[in-house]
Enzyme design. Sequence first.
Site, PDB file in Angstrom:
ATOM      1  N   LYS A  52      74.762  26.408 -30.702  1.00 13.79           N
ATOM      2  CA  LYS A  52      73.653  26.704 -31.613  1.00 13.79           C
ATOM      3  C   LYS A  52      74.158  27.277 -32.943  1.00 13.79           C
ATOM      4  CE  LYS A  52      70.698  27.257 -27.608  1.00 13.79           C
ATOM      5  NZ  LYS A  52      69.911  28.138 -26.724  1.00 13.79           N
ATOM      6  N   GLN A  96      69.166  34.311 -25.443  1.00 10.66           N
ATOM      7  CA  GLN A  96      69.736  33.277 -24.583  1.00 10.66           C
ATOM      8  C   GLN A  96      69.442  33.593 -23.112  1.00 10.66           C
ATOM      9  OE1 GLN A  96      71.338  30.364 -25.596  1.00 10.66           O
ATOM     10  NE2 GLN A  96      71.278  29.844 -23.430  1.00 10.66           N
ATOM     11  N   ASP A 119      62.061  29.848 -29.952  1.00 10.73           N
ATOM     12  CA  ASP A 119      62.164  29.176 -28.648  1.00 10.73           C
ATOM     13  C   ASP A 119      60.769  28.829 -28.095  1.00 10.73           C
ATOM     14  OD1 ASP A 119      64.688  28.500 -27.760  1.00 10.73           O
ATOM     15  OD2 ASP A 119      65.141  30.460 -26.897  1.00 10.73           O
TER      16      ASP A 119
HETATM   17  C1  BQF Z   1      74.682  17.187 -24.184  1.00 12.31           C
HETATM   18  C2  BQF Z   1      70.254  25.194 -20.971  1.00 12.31           C
HETATM   19  C3  BQF Z   1      69.846  25.416 -18.614  1.00 12.31           C
HETATM   20  C4  BQF Z   1      69.689  26.800 -18.743  1.00 12.31           C
HETATM   21  C5  BQF Z   1      69.804  27.385 -19.979  1.00 12.31           C
HETATM   22  C6  BQF Z   1      74.140  19.149 -25.626  1.00 12.31           C
HETATM   23  C7  BQF Z   1      73.309  21.212 -24.692  1.00 12.31           C
HETATM   24  C8  BQF Z   1      73.423  20.648 -23.426  1.00 12.31           C
HETATM   25  C9  BQF Z   1      73.862  19.351 -23.249  1.00 12.31           C
HETATM   26  C10 BQF Z   1      72.830  22.595 -24.904  1.00 12.31           C
HETATM   27  C11 BQF Z   1      70.578  24.421 -22.158  1.00 12.31           C
HETATM   28  C12 BQF Z   1      70.779  22.946 -22.092  1.00 12.31           C
HETATM   29  C13 BQF Z   1      70.744  25.089 -23.373  1.00 12.31           C
HETATM   30  C14 BQF Z   1      74.228  18.602 -24.347  1.00 12.31           C
HETATM   31  C15 BQF Z   1      71.146  24.384 -24.629  1.00 12.31           C
HETATM   32  C16 BQF Z   1      70.799  22.307 -23.471  1.00 12.31           C
HETATM   33  O1  BQF Z   1      75.473  16.693 -25.007  1.00 12.31           O
HETATM   34  O2  BQF Z   1      74.206  16.533 -23.256  1.00 12.31           O
HETATM   35  C17 BQF Z   1      73.678  20.449 -25.792  1.00 12.31           C
HETATM   36  O3  BQF Z   1      73.506  23.336 -25.574  1.00 12.31           O
HETATM   37  N1  BQF Z   1      71.632  23.057 -24.362  1.00 12.31           N
HETATM   38  C18 BQF Z   1      70.524  26.496 -23.404  1.00 12.31           C
HETATM   39  O4  BQF Z   1      70.643  27.129 -24.459  1.00 12.31           O
HETATM   40  O5  BQF Z   1      70.209  27.176 -22.290  1.00 12.31           O
HETATM   41  C19 BQF Z   1      70.088  26.585 -21.082  1.00 12.31           C
HETATM   42  C20 BQF Z   1      70.130  24.629 -19.711  1.00 12.31           C
END
Ligand code: BQF
Length: 294
Positions: A52, A96, A119
Amino acid sequence: MTILDGKKISNDIKAEIKAEVDEMKANGEKVPHLAAIIVGNDGASMTYVNTKVKACEKVGFESTLVRMSSTTSEVELMDKIEKLNKEDSIDGFIVQLPLPPQIDTQKVLLAVDPDKDVDGFHPTNFGKMSLDMTSFIPATPFGILELLERYNIPTKGKHTVVIGRSHIVGRPMSILMGRSGFPGNSTVTLTHEYTKNITQITSQADIVIIAVGIPDFLKAEMIKDDAVVIDVGITRVPDESTKKGYVLKGDVDFENASKKASYITPVPGGVGPMTIAMLLKNTLLAREQRRERK
Ligand code: BQF
């Protein structure tokens, strides 16, 4: 079968956002500023939050990463949130997830100023979303809507089956697909762990959106020919043969389901990158709304 290229679309969106930021700069305006609080040092969470911060740099946003120890108390975290709520230079911020067990997530999300809640997790924003009022839409559902829109995938009168009722993906997605407009106007079924005969339900879906965190949960046999399949799963499965020591696995048996689907998202490179792009979009909207307010 068409692969819904979230990586490409997210890059398109980031380029559009960067163009707007460049214009803000040229006009001598303040650029959007996103802050993120991370509590503890869970590997996946650190990766997400770093992604991010990097995305902010790429589009020209300012960003602030607030790191707090895994032993942080609820009161200490609430104090930090209060500071970010008051800090005029911050347009939006996120906490987060997941948070360590000593902290009540519900309480924390309630403390975030809804106007800075990029968010879209505050009940005020969830309520507004449900009532078709202007609000921040959670980044993952927002990203899925954007993918459907940019690929012009019809949703009106379609049967959309959402699997998983999480507050972050399944529940909001079920509401958004049933709203009026495009993408929307779907007939929605929301399924969960107590749903009986799920195959009977998914077999009737024109669109399946799955967010359960169980690799290969959705098999080819569970979908009809030409279904649209949106895979939100991103489970880390240990794999010694890779540099990182793991691979990302979706909730869909992609190899087989992709032979039957009309459109399908890959993992990685599908919904995940869209989540990041839409967090940036929400932050841009937060900046614009704050600019209009004063
Ligand atoms: C990709 C998230 C579960 C719990 C908390 C790119 C992300 C993921 C995959 C990413 C996620 C999932 C995020 C890919 C943010 C998505 O290339 O396929 C980016 O950074 N995510 C999060 O902040 O908290 C989570 C999943």
